[in-house]
Design a protein around this motif. Structure first.
Motif, short mmCIF file in Angstrom:
data_model
loop_
_atom_site.label_atom_id
_atom_site.label_comp_id
_atom_site.label_asym_id
_atom_site.label_seq_id
_atom_site.Cartn_x
_atom_site.Cartn_y
_atom_site.Cartn_z
N ALA A 110 95.78 7.84 -87.96
CA ALA A 110 94.38 8.23 -87.89
C ALA A 110 93.75 8.32 -89.28
O ALA A 110 92.61 7.89 -89.49
CB ALA A 110 94.25 9.57 -87.16
N LEU A 111 94.49 8.87 -90.23
CA LEU A 111 93.95 9.04 -91.57
C LEU A 111 93.83 7.72 -92.32
O LEU A 111 92.96 7.57 -93.18
CB LEU A 111 94.83 10.01 -92.37
CG LEU A 111 94.87 11.46 -91.86
CD1 LEU A 111 95.83 12.29 -92.69
CD2 LEU A 111 93.48 12.08 -91.88
N ALA A 112 94.70 6.76 -92.00
CA ALA A 112 94.72 5.50 -92.75
C ALA A 112 93.89 4.39 -92.12
O ALA A 112 93.58 3.40 -92.79
CB ALA A 112 96.17 5.02 -92.90
N SER A 113 93.50 4.53 -90.87
CA SER A 113 92.81 3.43 -90.17
C SER A 113 91.48 3.08 -90.82
O SER A 113 90.64 3.94 -91.06
CB SER A 113 92.58 3.81 -88.70
OG SER A 113 91.87 2.79 -88.03
N LYS A 114 91.31 1.79 -91.06
CA LYS A 114 90.03 1.29 -91.62
C LYS A 114 89.10 0.83 -90.50
O LYS A 114 87.88 0.92 -90.63
CB LYS A 114 90.30 0.11 -92.56
CG LYS A 114 91.18 0.45 -93.76
CD LYS A 114 90.49 1.39 -94.72
CE LYS A 114 91.23 1.49 -96.05
NZ LYS A 114 92.57 2.11 -95.91
N THR A 115 89.67 0.33 -89.42
CA THR A 115 88.83 -0.15 -88.32
C THR A 115 88.40 0.97 -87.38
O THR A 115 87.60 0.76 -86.47
CB THR A 115 89.58 -1.22 -87.50
OG1 THR A 115 90.71 -0.60 -86.85
CG2 THR A 115 90.04 -2.36 -88.37
N TYR A 128 93.15 14.97 -84.73
CA TYR A 128 93.02 13.88 -85.70
C TYR A 128 92.23 12.67 -85.23
O TYR A 128 91.95 11.77 -86.02
CB TYR A 128 94.42 13.40 -86.13
CG TYR A 128 95.25 14.50 -86.75
CD1 TYR A 128 94.94 15.01 -88.01
CD2 TYR A 128 96.33 15.04 -86.06
CE1 TYR A 128 95.69 16.02 -88.58
CE2 TYR A 128 97.09 16.06 -86.62
CZ TYR A 128 96.76 16.55 -87.88
OH TYR A 128 97.51 17.56 -88.43
N THR A 129 91.85 12.63 -83.96
CA THR A 129 91.28 11.37 -83.45
C THR A 129 89.85 11.51 -82.92
O THR A 129 89.38 10.62 -82.21
CB THR A 129 92.17 10.79 -82.34
OG1 THR A 129 92.20 11.71 -81.22
CG2 THR A 129 93.59 10.56 -82.82
N THR A 130 89.16 12.55 -83.31
CA THR A 130 87.82 12.77 -82.74
C THR A 130 86.85 11.66 -83.10
O THR A 130 85.93 11.36 -82.34
CB THR A 130 87.25 14.12 -83.20
OG1 THR A 130 87.33 14.19 -84.64
CG2 THR A 130 88.02 15.28 -82.60
#
Length: 263
Positions: free
Chosen positions: A104-109, A133-135
């Motif tokens: 979740a913290l690293a996702s760019k898309t 972490y995914t809101t």
């Protein structure tokens, strides 16, 4: 002395050996006992009550063998039973759950995929972790029905598994994920197949190395690490066929024995 006692590891089958291998690599001096509860696999299709009963059974056997710590190398057992285990037994427990946070913290898309069992995705622990972490993310959750059975059946390189796995990850690719989180300890064995299916930019995350580091940390904090120079002795048990367990652990040949145990 207690620090010389083995590390206990259990899973619903052979998948937890992906975690066990990381522990052996990180702590080569430690003895281990691994239980593969193959006759009751997969846990992900069972009720919370059954998962808890099986987890208690496995725990009590490992404690009877003198284990100083128990690694619950099964996402479903962790998310459904570990709170009860920690409340009722004095030794430390290490659990595993899908590595949602780093993805979740690293996702760019801002889109991540999670491939897991029904038992994990429907658990309260998974819901708590996911909500933290995914809101702001698009999270595509897919239940990997049938994958555990194919791995347990020695069909890891079959066309049947390839087609089934592709059907599960295609909806994730369609929504432009850049991270795929593996939420079952069996699933790291799918990584070579997944790399043939997924675009190169999609990163695959599993929990194995993190669990090994946590095991070392908890042993150290409790002064339970064995600090001698010996190579560990590794005893692996299955309560069904031992052939797949034998095959998947052949790359850890040192002081390893694989045998049947009716537990």
């Amino acid at each position: 002395m207690q620090h010389k006692q083995p590390i206990g590891v259990f899973d619903s089958g052979v998948g937890g050996t992906s975690i066990w291998k990381e522990i052996v690599h990180k702590l080569p001096q430690e003895d281990t006992i691994y239980l593969a509860d193959i006759k009751n696999a997969p846990y992900g299709e069972r009720s919370k009550e059954v998962i808890l009963a099986l987890s208690i059974k496995n725990t009590e056997y490992l404690i009877s063998q003198g284990c100083k710590i128990i690694v619950v190398a099964c996402n479903t057992a962790t998310t459904n039973a570990i709170d009860v285990l920690r409340a009722n037994y004095a030794i430390p427990f290490i659990g595993i759950e899908p590595a949602i946070k780093p993805a979740a913290l690293a996702s760019k898309t801002k889109a991540i995929g999670i491939l897991a069992t029904k038992g994990t995705l429907s658990s309260a622990l998974f819901a708590r972790t996911s909500s933290l972490y995914t809101t702001d993310l698009n999270v595509i959750e897919v239940i990997g029905t049938g994958l555990v059975e194919l791995i347990e059946g020695g069909k890891l390189h079959s066309e049947e598994l390839f087609k089934l796995l592709k059907s599960y990850v295609q909806p994730m690719m369609d929504q432009n994920i850049d991270y795929l989180v593996l939420g079952c300890s069996h699933y790291p064995y799918l990584i070579p197949v997944l790399k043939k299916i997924l675009p190169e930019h999609v990163q695959i995350i599993d929990s194995g190395q993190a669990v090994a580091k946590q095991t070392e940390r908890i042993l150290s904090e409790n002064k339970l690490l064995f600090e001698g120079e010996k190579e560990g002795k590794h005893t692996l048990f299955s309560n069904a066929s031992i052939e797949v367990l034998q095959a998947l652990t052949e790359d850890v040949p040192v002081n390893r024995s694989v045998s049947f145990l009716d537990f």
